[in-house]
Design a protein around this motif. Structure first.
Motif, short mmCIF file in Angstrom:
data_model
loop_
_atom_site.label_atom_id
_atom_site.label_comp_id
_atom_site.label_asym_id
_atom_site.label_seq_id
_atom_site.Cartn_x
_atom_site.Cartn_y
_atom_site.Cartn_z
N GLY A 13 0.81 -1.22 0.00
CA GLY A 13 0.00 0.00 0.00
C GLY A 13 0.83 1.26 0.00
O GLY A 13 0.47 2.26 0.63
N LEU A 14 1.97 1.25 -0.72
CA LEU A 14 2.89 2.38 -0.70
C LEU A 14 2.58 3.43 -1.76
O LEU A 14 3.37 4.35 -1.99
N GLU A 15 1.44 3.30 -2.43
CA GLU A 15 1.05 4.34 -3.38
C GLU A 15 0.75 5.65 -2.66
O GLU A 15 0.77 6.73 -3.26
N ASN A 16 0.47 5.55 -1.37
CA ASN A 16 0.13 6.71 -0.56
C ASN A 16 1.40 7.49 -0.21
O ASN A 16 2.29 6.98 0.48
N ARG A 17 1.51 8.74 -0.68
CA ARG A 17 2.71 9.56 -0.44
C ARG A 17 2.92 9.82 1.05
O ARG A 17 4.06 9.90 1.53
N SER A 18 1.83 9.93 1.79
CA SER A 18 1.95 10.19 3.22
C SER A 18 2.67 9.06 3.95
O SER A 18 3.42 9.29 4.91
N ILE A 19 2.47 7.82 3.49
CA ILE A 19 3.14 6.68 4.10
C ILE A 19 4.65 6.79 3.90
O ILE A 19 5.45 6.54 4.83
N LEU A 20 5.09 7.18 2.71
CA LEU A 20 6.52 7.30 2.43
C LEU A 20 7.16 8.40 3.27
O LEU A 20 8.26 8.23 3.81
N LEU A 21 6.48 9.54 3.41
CA LEU A 21 6.99 10.62 4.27
C LEU A 21 7.04 10.17 5.73
O LEU A 21 8.00 10.48 6.45
N PHE A 22 6.03 9.44 6.14
CA PHE A 22 5.99 8.92 7.50
C PHE A 22 7.16 7.98 7.76
O PHE A 22 7.82 8.06 8.80
N PHE A 23 7.44 7.08 6.82
CA PHE A 23 8.55 6.15 6.99
C PHE A 23 9.89 6.88 7.09
O PHE A 23 10.76 6.50 7.88
N LEU A 24 10.07 7.93 6.30
CA LEU A 24 11.31 8.71 6.37
C LEU A 24 11.48 9.34 7.75
O LEU A 24 12.55 9.23 8.38
N ALA A 25 10.42 9.99 8.23
CA ALA A 25 10.49 10.62 9.55
C ALA A 25 10.68 9.58 10.65
O ALA A 25 11.48 9.77 11.58
N SER A 26 9.95 8.49 10.55
CA SER A 26 10.03 7.46 11.59
C SER A 26 11.40 6.81 11.64
O SER A 26 11.87 6.41 12.71
N PHE A 27 12.05 6.69 10.48
CA PHE A 27 13.40 6.12 10.45
C PHE A 27 14.35 6.98 11.28
O PHE A 27 15.14 6.46 12.08
N LEU A 28 14.27 8.29 11.11
CA LEU A 28 15.13 9.20 11.87
C LEU A 28 14.81 9.14 13.36
O LEU A 28 15.72 9.10 14.21
N VAL A 29 13.52 9.13 13.69
CA VAL A 29 13.11 9.08 15.09
C VAL A 29 13.56 7.78 15.74
O VAL A 29 14.09 7.76 16.86
N GLN A 30 13.37 6.67 15.04
CA GLN A 30 13.72 5.38 15.62
C GLN A 30 15.22 5.22 15.78
O GLN A 30 15.69 4.59 16.73
N ALA A 31 15.99 5.80 14.86
CA ALA A 31 17.45 5.77 15.01
C ALA A 31 17.86 6.51 16.28
O ALA A 31 18.75 6.07 17.03
N ALA A 32 17.21 7.65 16.54
CA ALA A 32 17.50 8.41 17.76
C ALA A 32 17.11 7.61 19.00
O ALA A 32 17.84 7.59 19.99
N MET A 33 15.97 6.94 18.94
CA MET A 33 15.55 6.11 20.07
C MET A 33 16.51 4.94 20.28
O MET A 33 16.77 4.53 21.42
N GLY A 34 17.04 4.40 19.19
CA GLY A 34 18.02 3.33 19.31
C GLY A 34 19.27 3.78 20.05
O GLY A 34 19.84 3.03 20.85
N SER A 35 19.69 5.02 19.80
CA SER A 35 20.87 5.54 20.50
C SER A 35 20.62 5.65 22.00
O SER A 35 21.53 5.41 22.81
#
Length: 408
Positions: A13-35
């Motif tokens: 279901g990646l046709e939704n642009r909002s999902i792709l933007l969400f994944f980009l932001a979440s990747f950065l947030v989760q990397a910070a949480m990993g630290s």
């Protein structure tokens, strides 16, 4: 190649642009949480504080997460999930920066409160965002993909946070500087979230009633059982998970780089396992998948408590982490299905109960490690996981079987 890309987009279901933007932001947030998972406890110990105080900071973070979950759900219905996610990124970045710039106990606790608030927002908002932006056909696939991507992000955060501190002149400066970099990364994640198109209707409450109708949720037998199950699992996890880096550092003499590598390998394995979750669910069903994976993780907890070799503990840790965390996307999807129109309230209440019990047990875990030994909390966790898993099977298997039976 284009055909393959289109097939992947359709599958998840990646046709939704909002999902792709969400994944980009979440990747950065989760990397910070990993630290945070690697560095925060080590930084507190480097400042000269004891394991007890490290447990207090972890507890403050988790208590805040539990308390903020319910208002986070209310705010989601009024502001929209995208805006709330952006507020969470801001809280996370400011919290990490606060911790990295101080040696004051009060400010360390204040930073932990901000980080806990961000964790609450993420816990409540992410399932709602995925439900709003997916169809029933792609939902389990999207939950699993989100889980896998977040594990990869966590892996990147933990791996780099184990090695970046060596570029500073001493351990304390290295830990503080690395935390500061991840705080800035969390703030950058606000940018893609700003471009997410708002969704209306899914989490709003046009009738004017309170978002969290606790009476409706607590009257539902299945939802009550989910709350009990998550609370017990959360209590067991809180005894060991937030303090694992202290366990590795003090019991086995592991360095921050070694801890980062072990946690990173665990995240890679968990991410790959997450991609396999839809296949396992398709064969076993949701409830059986949760039960089998949880029970399979228990022997590795016992190994962690008894082994004294860092490589053996590392192998047991990543196998335990993979098996236990593979249940997360399954449980999230199951919860959203059972909650129905009450999914916002249930998501908030479930996250609140889970994290409050973790906040209580992390204090107990730190005290037990100081008073008795580093291995004892793992035995308590094994018992809680085993009992809760058997209850989960007894409670949900009959309902799921009847639900899956064809109507005559």
């Amino acid at each position: 190649m284009n055909f393959l890309a289109q097939g992947i987009k359709k599958h998840y279901g990646l046709e939704n642009r909002s999902i792709l933007l969400f994944f980009l932001a979440s990747f950065l947030v989760q990397a910070a949480m990993g630290s945070i998972g690697v560095l925060l406890n080590l930084y507190i110990l480097e400042l000269g504080f004891s394991e007890d105080f490290a447990g207090t900071v972890m507890s403050a973070k988790l208590f805040t997460t539990g308390l903020v979950c319910i208002p986070a759900g209310l705010i989601c219905s009024r502001w929209g999930v995208g805006r709330v996610l952006a507020a969470g990124s801001a809280a996370l970045g400011l919290g990490i920066l606060t911790v990295s710039l101080t040696a004051s106990p009060g400010l360390l606790l204040a930073g932990a409160v901000l980080i806990g608030s961000a964790m609450a927002i993420k816990a409540v908002s992410v399932p709602l965002f995925l439900v709003e932006n997916s169809s029933p056909r792609t939902r389990q696939n999207l939950f699993s993909l989100n889980f896998a991507l977040m594990m990869f992000a966590n892996m990147a955060g933990t791996a780099l946070s184990g090695y970046l501190p060596v570029f500073w002149e001493n351990a304390r400066a290295g830990l503080a500087g690395t935390l500061g970099l991840y705080g800035i990364l969390a703030l950058i994640s606000i940018l893609p979230l700003a471009f997410i198109a708002p969704q209306r209707g899914s989490t709003s409450n046009p009738g004017g009633q309170g978002l969290l109708d606790l009476k409706i949720i607590l009257k539902d037998k299945n939802l009550r059982r989910l709350l009990v199950s998550h609370s017990l699992i959360g209590f067991g996890a809180g005894l060991i998970v937030p303090l694992f880096n202290i366990f590795m550092s003090n019991k086995l003499g592991a360095s921050s780089a070694q801890i980062g590598v072990i946690m990173s390998v665990a995240q890679i394995a968990t991410a790959l396992g997450g991609l396999l979750v839809p296949l396992v669910v398709g064969r076993l069903g949701q409830v059986a998948t949760v039960v089998v994976l949880r029970l399979a993780s228990i022997p590795f907890l016992i190994m962690i408590a008894n082994l004294t070799n860092i490589y053996g503990v590392g192998a047991a840790y990543f196998l335990r982490t993979t098996l236990m965390n593979m249940t997360n996307p399954v449980e999230s999807n199951l919860t959203m299905e059972l909650a129905g129109s009450n999914r916002v309230g249930m998501s908030s209440l479930l996250s609140s109960m889970n994290t409050i019990t973790r906040a209580i047990s992390v204090l107990a875990g730190g005290w037990i490690m100081v008073k008795y030994s580093y291995g004892v909390p793992y035995y308590f966790t094994c018992a809680l996981y085993g009992i809760t898993t058997l209850l989960f099977w007894a409670w949900f298997r009959p309902e799921r079987q009847r639900e899956n039976q064809p109507s005559e």
